[in-house]
Design a protein around this motif. Structure first.
Motif, mmCIF file in Angstrom:
data_model
loop_
_atom_site.group_PDB
_atom_site.id
_atom_site.type_symbol
_atom_site.label_atom_id
_atom_site.label_comp_id
_atom_site.label_asym_id
_atom_site.label_seq_id
_atom_site.Cartn_x
_atom_site.Cartn_y
_atom_site.Cartn_z
ATOM 1 N N THR A 173 0.832 -1.197 0.000
ATOM 2 C CA THR A 173 0.000 0.000 0.000
ATOM 3 C C THR A 173 0.867 1.248 0.000
ATOM 4 O O THR A 173 0.613 2.197 -0.750
ATOM 5 C CB THR A 173 -0.926 0.000 1.235
ATOM 6 N N LEU A 174 1.913 1.260 0.816
ATOM 7 C CA LEU A 174 2.820 2.408 0.862
ATOM 8 C C LEU A 174 3.543 2.596 -0.470
ATOM 9 O O LEU A 174 3.727 3.727 -0.933
ATOM 10 C CB LEU A 174 3.820 2.257 2.001
ATOM 11 N N ASP A 175 3.946 1.508 -1.106
ATOM 12 C CA ASP A 175 4.589 1.607 -2.418
ATOM 13 C C ASP A 175 3.641 2.248 -3.427
ATOM 14 O O ASP A 175 4.042 3.095 -4.222
ATOM 15 C CB ASP A 175 5.015 0.226 -2.930
ATOM 16 N N TRP A 176 2.376 1.846 -3.398
ATOM 17 C CA TRP A 176 1.390 2.419 -4.315
ATOM 18 C C TRP A 176 1.212 3.912 -4.039
ATOM 19 O O TRP A 176 1.189 4.720 -4.965
ATOM 20 C CB TRP A 176 0.047 1.693 -4.185
ATOM 21 N N LEU A 177 1.098 4.276 -2.756
ATOM 22 C CA LEU A 177 0.958 5.689 -2.413
ATOM 23 C C LEU A 177 2.160 6.500 -2.895
ATOM 24 O O LEU A 177 2.002 7.582 -3.451
ATOM 25 C CB LEU A 177 0.798 5.858 -0.895
ATOM 26 N N ARG A 178 3.350 5.970 -2.685
ATOM 27 C CA ARG A 178 4.564 6.683 -3.112
ATOM 28 C C ARG A 178 4.589 6.885 -4.617
ATOM 29 O O ARG A 178 4.987 7.944 -5.091
ATOM 30 C CB ARG A 178 5.808 5.911 -2.671
ATOM 31 N N GLU A 204 1.927 6.704 -6.859
ATOM 32 C CA GLU A 204 0.742 7.243 -7.510
ATOM 33 C C GLU A 204 0.184 8.524 -6.897
ATOM 34 O O GLU A 204 -0.481 9.276 -7.588
ATOM 35 C CB GLU A 204 -0.380 6.195 -7.498
ATOM 36 N N VAL A 205 0.439 8.773 -5.629
ATOM 37 C CA VAL A 205 -0.270 9.852 -4.952
ATOM 38 C C VAL A 205 0.646 10.947 -4.424
ATOM 39 O O VAL A 205 0.416 12.128 -4.668
ATOM 40 C CB VAL A 205 -1.139 9.298 -3.800
ATOM 41 N N TRP A 206 1.675 10.585 -3.693
ATOM 42 C CA TRP A 206 2.459 11.570 -2.950
ATOM 43 C C TRP A 206 3.124 12.620 -3.810
ATOM 44 O O TRP A 206 3.401 13.710 -3.345
ATOM 45 C CB TRP A 206 3.489 10.885 -2.071
#
Length: 59
Positions: A27-32, A34-36
C-alpha cells in the motif's frame, strides 16, 4: 503494483466475506508512486481548507 490475489478474490457481495487487505508495504509503495508526488492544485492555506476564519474560529 497490483496484488493479484486480491485482484482475483471474489467480491464481498458474492462471497459474503470481507475483502482481504493489501500488505502495508504494498500500500505504501502504491501511495509513493501514484499519490504523494501529484502536484498540489489547491493554493489555499491549511486554515482556509479546514474552514478557519481570520479570528481563528471555524466557519
Amino acid at each position: 503494483m497490483i496484488n493479484l490475489q486480491i485482484a482475483k478474490a471474489p467480491t464481498p457481495e458474492v462471497s459474503g466475506e470481507p475483502r482481504p487487505k493489501a500488505p502495508l508495504e504494498e500500500t505504501l509503495d502504491w501511495l509513493r508512486s501514484e499519490v504523494w508526488f501529484l502536484p498540489v492544485l489547491d493554493q489555499r492555506g491549511e486554515d482556509e481548507i479546514l474552514g478557519y476564519n481570520a479570528h481563528g474560529c471555524f466557519d
